[in-house]
Design an enzyme around this catalytic site. Structure first.
Site, mmCIF file in Angstrom:
data_model
loop_
_atom_site.group_PDB
_atom_site.id
_atom_site.type_symbol
_atom_site.label_atom_id
_atom_site.label_comp_id
_atom_site.label_asym_id
_atom_site.label_seq_id
_atom_site.Cartn_x
_atom_site.Cartn_y
_atom_site.Cartn_z
ATOM 1 N N CYS A 1 6.149 -5.397 0.245
ATOM 2 C CA CYS A 1 6.498 -3.966 -0.528
ATOM 3 C C CYS A 1 6.117 -2.900 0.829
ATOM 4 C CB CYS A 1 5.314 -3.806 -1.365
ATOM 5 S SG CYS A 1 5.815 -2.674 -2.612
ATOM 6 N N ARG B 1 12.558 3.694 -0.312
ATOM 7 C CA ARG B 1 10.939 3.873 -1.021
ATOM 8 C C ARG B 1 11.074 4.080 -2.408
ATOM 9 N NH1 ARG B 1 7.338 7.685 1.650
ATOM 10 N NH2 ARG B 1 5.642 6.634 0.125
ATOM 11 N N ILE C 1 5.443 -3.281 -7.569
ATOM 12 C CA ILE C 1 4.968 -1.978 -7.922
ATOM 13 C C ILE C 1 5.456 -0.959 -6.916
ATOM 14 C CG2 ILE C 1 2.576 -0.903 -7.837
ATOM 15 C CD1 ILE C 1 1.445 -3.910 -7.972
ATOM 16 N N ARG C 2 6.135 0.226 -7.587
ATOM 17 C CA ARG C 2 6.738 1.147 -6.941
ATOM 18 C C ARG C 2 7.383 0.310 -5.362
ATOM 19 N NH1 ARG C 2 3.930 4.801 -4.523
ATOM 20 N NH2 ARG C 2 2.059 3.639 -4.568
ATOM 21 N N GLU D 1 0.591 -11.577 -3.439
ATOM 22 C CA GLU D 1 -1.063 -11.616 -3.294
ATOM 23 C C GLU D 1 -1.652 -11.257 -4.321
ATOM 24 O OE1 GLU D 1 1.006 -9.639 -1.957
ATOM 25 O OE2 GLU D 1 0.193 -7.666 -2.154
ATOM 26 N N HIS E 1 4.902 -8.362 -4.658
ATOM 27 C CA HIS E 1 3.319 -8.649 -4.159
ATOM 28 C C HIS E 1 2.721 -10.156 -4.457
ATOM 29 C CE1 HIS E 1 2.232 -4.756 -3.204
ATOM 30 N NE2 HIS E 1 3.025 -4.192 -4.154
ATOM 31 N N GLY F 1 0.812 -1.329 0.302
ATOM 32 C CA GLY F 1 -0.082 0.140 0.177
ATOM 33 C C GLY F 1 0.931 1.128 -0.014
ATOM 34 N N GLU F 2 0.586 2.315 0.884
ATOM 35 C CA GLU F 2 1.388 3.236 0.991
ATOM 36 C C GLU F 2 1.806 3.321 2.505
ATOM 37 O OE1 GLU F 2 1.414 4.948 -1.827
ATOM 38 O OE2 GLU F 2 3.245 5.944 -0.801
ATOM 39 N N SER F 3 3.286 3.429 2.508
ATOM 40 C CA SER F 3 3.658 3.086 3.954
ATOM 41 C C SER F 3 3.515 4.200 4.753
ATOM 42 C CB SER F 3 5.322 2.786 3.932
ATOM 43 O OG SER F 3 5.893 3.740 3.213
HETATM 44 N N1 GLN Z 1 6.122 2.772 -2.703
HETATM 45 C C1 GLN Z 1 5.106 2.406 -1.750
HETATM 46 C C2 GLN Z 1 5.453 3.018 -0.236
HETATM 47 O O1 GLN Z 1 6.442 3.559 -0.267
HETATM 48 C C3 GLN Z 1 5.070 1.037 -1.396
HETATM 49 C C4 GLN Z 1 4.379 0.263 -2.949
HETATM 50 C C5 GLN Z 1 3.608 -0.964 -2.478
HETATM 51 O O2 GLN Z 1 3.312 -1.487 -1.551
HETATM 52 N N2 GLN Z 1 3.217 -1.431 -3.701
HETATM 53 O O3 GLN Z 1 4.928 2.946 0.799
#
Ligand code: GLN
Length: 197
Positions: free
Chosen positions: A82, A109, A138-139, A177, A175, A50-52
């Site tokens: 992630c 990140r 993903i990112r 999942e 990921h 997600g987004e940390s």
């Molecule tokens: N770039 C996101 C972060 O910094 C992590 C991306 C992800 O969980 N797919 O949290």
């Protein structure tokens, strides 16, 4: 009959629903964790992608930071994917958000670039049999350094670190999942069962 293994998924933000589905498919009962008393009902925990920054903020608003640290320090297995891996680390190069500091890892990140630089690749994952695992990044965070005792279980073809483990803690930069391949979920379920049985 032995009680069923209960695995929690931190469900504050991110792709927790996909982990819940994957766990159901492995035959364990997932518990969505939003409060400390939910955590107490579990034998192991997944921190999703997600987004940390958002997840760390919510973790603090829900007073979950200390319970999560205590949980891991008690030896209960925790797997971060992630953003979840970022939160397990003890050092985020950019300085924020404040991670849980559970694993000796230095991470950046978005270490592979932006959304457009997301990629998929096949990986060998130590301890996971049956051929390469198709991994979606993903990112994703880039792991620069691992401390003593942190095992690297998987690398990409250019040798970037894709998965790490230290005892009951597991981190993947990708990921599992988001694919139909359940082998890494099964690997984590085995880690939890090794502690509970
Ligand atoms: N770039 C996101 C972060 O910094 C992590 C991306 C992800 O969980 N797919 O949290």
């Amino acid at each position: 009959m032995a009680p069923q293994t209960a695995i929690g998924v931190l469900s504050l933000q991110g792709d927790f629903a996909e982990h819940v589905t994957a766990l159901c498919r492995t035959g364990v009962s997932p518990i969505e964790v939003r409060r400390a008393d939910h955590l107490e009902q579990t034998d192991g925990l997944i921190i999703p992608g997600g987004e940390s920054t958002a997840m760390a903020g919510l973790m603090d608003s829900y007073d979950l930071r200390k319970p999560l640290i205590d949980y891991a320090q008690m030896g209960k297995p925790v797997w971060g994917t992630c953003a979840g891996l970022i939160l397990l680390a003890d050092k985020i190069i950019e300085g924020r958000p404040m991670p849980l500091g559970l694993m000796e890892l230095a991470v950046t990140r978005n270490g592979y670039g932006r959304q457009v630089d997301s990629f998929e690749t096949d990986l060998i994952f130590e301890g996971v049999l049956g051929g390469p695992f198709h991994a979606i990044f993903i990112r994703a965070p880039r792991v620069h350094q691992v401390g003593k005792g942190v095992e690297v279980l998987s690398r990409t073809q250019d040798q970037s670190i894709a998965a790490v483990r230290k005892g009951s803690l597991l981190g993947t930069a990708f990921h599992p999942e988001l694919t139909n391949d359940l082998r890494i979920h099964q690997y984590f379920v085995s880690m939890v069962e090794a502690v509970t049985k």
